[in-house]
Motif scaffolding. Structure first.
Motif, PDB file in Angstrom:
ATOM      1  N   VAL A 109      81.175 109.796  19.860  1.00  0.00           N
ATOM      2  CA  VAL A 109      80.274 110.666  19.098  1.00  0.00           C
ATOM      3  C   VAL A 109      78.836 110.155  19.201  1.00  0.00           C
ATOM      4  CG1 VAL A 109      79.669 111.509  16.785  1.00  0.00           C
ATOM      5  CG2 VAL A 109      82.064 111.363  17.470  1.00  0.00           C
ATOM      6  N   CYS A 110      78.651 108.868  18.989  1.00  0.00           N
ATOM      7  CA  CYS A 110      77.294 108.300  19.004  1.00  0.00           C
ATOM      8  C   CYS A 110      76.708 108.294  20.412  1.00  0.00           C
ATOM      9  CB  CYS A 110      77.302 106.908  18.375  1.00  0.00           C
ATOM     10  SG  CYS A 110      77.681 106.964  16.591  1.00  0.00           S
ATOM     11  N   ASP A 111      77.539 108.108  21.434  1.00  0.00           N
ATOM     12  CA  ASP A 111      77.047 108.202  22.819  1.00  0.00           C
ATOM     13  C   ASP A 111      76.544 109.615  23.110  1.00  0.00           C
ATOM     14  OD1 ASP A 111      77.702 105.545  23.274  1.00  0.00           O
ATOM     15  OD2 ASP A 111      79.457 105.979  24.530  1.00  0.00           O
ATOM     16  N   LEU A 112      77.273 110.631  22.639  1.00  0.00           N
ATOM     17  CA  LEU A 112      76.821 112.017  22.807  1.00  0.00           C
ATOM     18  C   LEU A 112      75.460 112.224  22.146  1.00  0.00           C
ATOM     19  CD1 LEU A 112      80.111 113.994  22.092  1.00  0.00           C
ATOM     20  CD2 LEU A 112      78.716 114.221  24.145  1.00  0.00           C
ATOM     21  N   MET A 113      75.322 111.732  20.925  1.00  0.00           N
ATOM     22  CA  MET A 113      74.055 111.896  20.204  1.00  0.00           C
ATOM     23  C   MET A 113      72.937 111.120  20.902  1.00  0.00           C
ATOM     24  SD  MET A 113      74.649 114.021  17.690  1.00  0.00           S
ATOM     25  CE  MET A 113      75.733 114.890  18.828  1.00  0.00           C
ATOM     26  N   ASP A 114      73.237 109.910  21.391  1.00  0.00           N
ATOM     27  CA  ASP A 114      72.237 109.123  22.125  1.00  0.00           C
ATOM     28  C   ASP A 114      71.793 109.846  23.398  1.00  0.00           C
ATOM     29  OD1 ASP A 114      71.831 106.944  20.424  1.00  0.00           O
ATOM     30  OD2 ASP A 114      73.369 105.709  21.397  1.00  0.00           O
ATOM     31  N   PHE A 115      72.752 110.493  24.090  1.00  0.00           N
ATOM     32  CA  PHE A 115      72.407 111.233  25.304  1.00  0.00           C
ATOM     33  C   PHE A 115      71.393 112.329  24.985  1.00  0.00           C
ATOM     34  CE2 PHE A 115      73.000 114.944  28.041  1.00  0.00           C
ATOM     35  CZ  PHE A 115      72.738 114.385  29.281  1.00  0.00           C
ATOM     36  N   TRP A 116      71.673 113.109  23.929  1.00  0.00           N
ATOM     37  CA  TRP A 116      70.760 114.189  23.576  1.00  0.00           C
ATOM     38  C   TRP A 116      69.436 113.632  23.054  1.00  0.00           C
ATOM     39  CZ3 TRP A 116      71.895 118.005  26.269  1.00  0.00           C
ATOM     40  CH2 TRP A 116      73.205 118.416  26.468  1.00  0.00           C
ATOM     41  N   ALA A 117      69.475 112.500  22.360  1.00  0.00           N
ATOM     42  CA  ALA A 117      68.238 111.888  21.855  1.00  0.00           C
ATOM     43  C   ALA A 117      67.342 111.432  23.009  1.00  0.00           C
ATOM     44  CB  ALA A 117      68.562 110.714  20.940  1.00  0.00           C
ATOM     45  N   ALA A 118      67.955 111.022  24.120  1.00  0.00           N
ATOM     46  CA  ALA A 118      67.186 110.531  25.272  1.00  0.00           C
ATOM     47  C   ALA A 118      66.728 111.664  26.199  1.00  0.00           C
ATOM     48  CB  ALA A 118      68.031 109.537  26.065  1.00  0.00           C
ATOM     49  N   ALA A 119      67.205 112.877  25.952  1.00  0.00           N
ATOM     50  CA  ALA A 119      66.847 114.011  26.820  1.00  0.00           C
ATOM     51  C   ALA A 119      65.348 114.315  26.704  1.00  0.00           C
ATOM     52  CB  ALA A 119      67.667 115.245  26.446  1.00  0.00           C
ATOM     53  N   ASP A 120      64.840 114.967  27.713  1.00  0.00           N
ATOM     54  CA  ASP A 120      63.410 115.276  27.798  1.00  0.00           C
ATOM     55  C   ASP A 120      63.136 116.617  27.106  1.00  0.00           C
ATOM     56  OD1 ASP A 120      60.767 115.113  28.480  1.00  0.00           O
ATOM     57  OD2 ASP A 120      61.065 115.710  30.577  1.00  0.00           O
ATOM     58  N   TRP A 121      63.052 116.581  25.770  1.00  0.00           N
ATOM     59  CA  TRP A 121      62.829 117.805  24.990  1.00  0.00           C
ATOM     60  C   TRP A 121      61.389 118.253  25.127  1.00  0.00           C
ATOM     61  CZ3 TRP A 121      67.035 120.174  23.600  1.00  0.00           C
ATOM     62  CH2 TRP A 121      68.205 119.416  23.465  1.00  0.00           C
ATOM     63  N   PRO A 122      61.075 119.527  25.065  1.00  0.00           N
ATOM     64  CA  PRO A 122      61.965 120.649  24.768  1.00  0.00           C
ATOM     65  C   PRO A 122      62.777 121.090  25.980  1.00  0.00           C
ATOM     66  CG  PRO A 122      59.725 121.454  25.011  1.00  0.00           C
ATOM     67  CD  PRO A 122      59.673 119.950  25.143  1.00  0.00           C
ATOM     68  N   LEU A 123      63.995 121.596  25.696  1.00  0.00           N
ATOM     69  CA  LEU A 123      64.893 122.139  26.711  1.00  0.00           C
ATOM     70  C   LEU A 123      65.369 123.519  26.264  1.00  0.00           C
ATOM     71  CD1 LEU A 123      67.139 118.986  27.316  1.00  0.00           C
ATOM     72  CD2 LEU A 123      65.438 119.905  28.905  1.00  0.00           C
ATOM     73  N   SER A 124      65.634 124.377  27.226  1.00  0.00           N
ATOM     74  CA  SER A 124      66.182 125.699  26.906  1.00  0.00           C
ATOM     75  C   SER A 124      67.698 125.588  26.751  1.00  0.00           C
ATOM     76  CB  SER A 124      65.862 126.684  28.036  1.00  0.00           C
ATOM     77  OG  SER A 124      66.609 126.319  29.199  1.00  0.00           O
ATOM     78  N   GLU A 125      68.302 126.643  26.234  1.00  0.00           N
ATOM     79  CA  GLU A 125      69.758 126.662  26.093  1.00  0.00           C
ATOM     80  C   GLU A 125      70.437 126.501  27.458  1.00  0.00           C
ATOM     81  OE1 GLU A 125      73.089 129.154  23.659  1.00  0.00           O
ATOM     82  OE2 GLU A 125      71.508 130.332  24.630  1.00  0.00           O
ATOM     83  N   ALA A 126      69.923 127.171  28.485  1.00  0.00           N
ATOM     84  CA  ALA A 126      70.506 127.079  29.830  1.00  0.00           C
ATOM     85  C   ALA A 126      70.418 125.647  30.366  1.00  0.00           C
ATOM     86  CB  ALA A 126      69.811 128.047  30.787  1.00  0.00           C
ATOM     87  N   GLU A 127      69.289 124.973  30.109  1.00  0.00           N
ATOM     88  CA  GLU A 127      69.142 123.585  30.564  1.00  0.00           C
ATOM     89  C   GLU A 127      70.125 122.668  29.847  1.00  0.00           C
ATOM     90  OE1 GLU A 127      64.429 123.280  31.731  1.00  0.00           O
ATOM     91  OE2 GLU A 127      64.945 123.520  29.607  1.00  0.00           O
ATOM     92  N   VAL A 128      70.312 122.882  28.550  1.00  0.00           N
ATOM     93  CA  VAL A 128      71.259 122.066  27.774  1.00  0.00           C
ATOM     94  C   VAL A 128      72.682 122.302  28.276  1.00  0.00           C
ATOM     95  CG1 VAL A 128      72.318 121.823  25.489  1.00  0.00           C
ATOM     96  CG2 VAL A 128      69.828 121.796  25.722  1.00  0.00           C
ATOM     97  N   GLN A 129      73.021 123.551  28.533  1.00  0.00           N
ATOM     98  CA  GLN A 129      74.361 123.847  29.039  1.00  0.00           C
ATOM     99  C   GLN A 129      74.590 123.170  30.386  1.00  0.00           C
ATOM    100  OE1 GLN A 129      74.681 128.138  28.944  1.00  0.00           O
ATOM    101  NE2 GLN A 129      75.208 128.143  26.766  1.00  0.00           N
TER     102      GLN A 129
END
Length: 164
Positions: A15-35
């Motif tokens: 769970v925390c690895d998933l959250m860390d992955f999204w925290a490290a992402a280059d925001w802002p991202l669109s829904e298509a980019e997140v998918q």
């Protein structure tokens, strides 16, 4: 004799690895980019219904695999996903199962992100962390399931403007 009921939950590290992955992402991202990122990184899938794409965590094998990705027409505001099966009938055993899995998730989060803000609204419990990037992570223990939410910096800003 009836078979014992068993439920599945992600490990605290998962769970925390998933959250860390999204925290490290280059925001802002669109829904298509997140998918696209979720498919590439986690092996999740995208299902299309009535012309709308939905992100599905088919890897964990949960009873309900959908992942909510909410945003206005621009950048995504948050990603919300189940961290356990959804329990059909609340029992003392199911409540114990959820609590026994929620507590180590919160401990893992505390080791990574510091002391959480704890809340107990309406029979649920949540732990949240405001990250230095402006994003927020929330782990929830509801009567029927565990969930995790990554709120993007853009989503946190929208909430701030709305007074939440």
């Amino acid at each position: 004799m009836t078979e014992p009921v068993t439920w599945k939950a992600m490990s605290p590290a998962e769970v925390c690895d998933l959250m860390d992955f999204w925290a490290a992402a280059d925001w802002p991202l669109s829904e298509a980019e997140v998918q696209r990122l979720a498919v590439e990184r986690f092996g999740w899938s995208i299902e299309v219904e009535d012309g709308v794409s939905y992100l599905m965590n088919t890897v964990s094998g949960f009873t309900i695999p959908d992942v909510s990705t909410i945003g206005s027409k621009g950048p995504l505001s948050y990603i919300s996903l189940r961290a356990s099966d959804v329990i059909r009938q609340i029992t003392p055993e199911s409540t114990e199962f959820l609590g026994d899995n929620f507590a180590p998730m919160v401990r893992e989060g505390q080791q990574r992100w510091g002391k959480p803000t704890m809340r107990k609204p309406d029979g649920a419990e949540s732990a949240s962390w405001n990250l230095p990037t402006g994003a927020r992570i929330i782990l929830n223990c509801n009567p029927k399931s565990l969930s995790a939410m990554f709120q993007t910096p853009q989503g946190v800003e929208i909430d701030r403007k709305l007074g939440d």
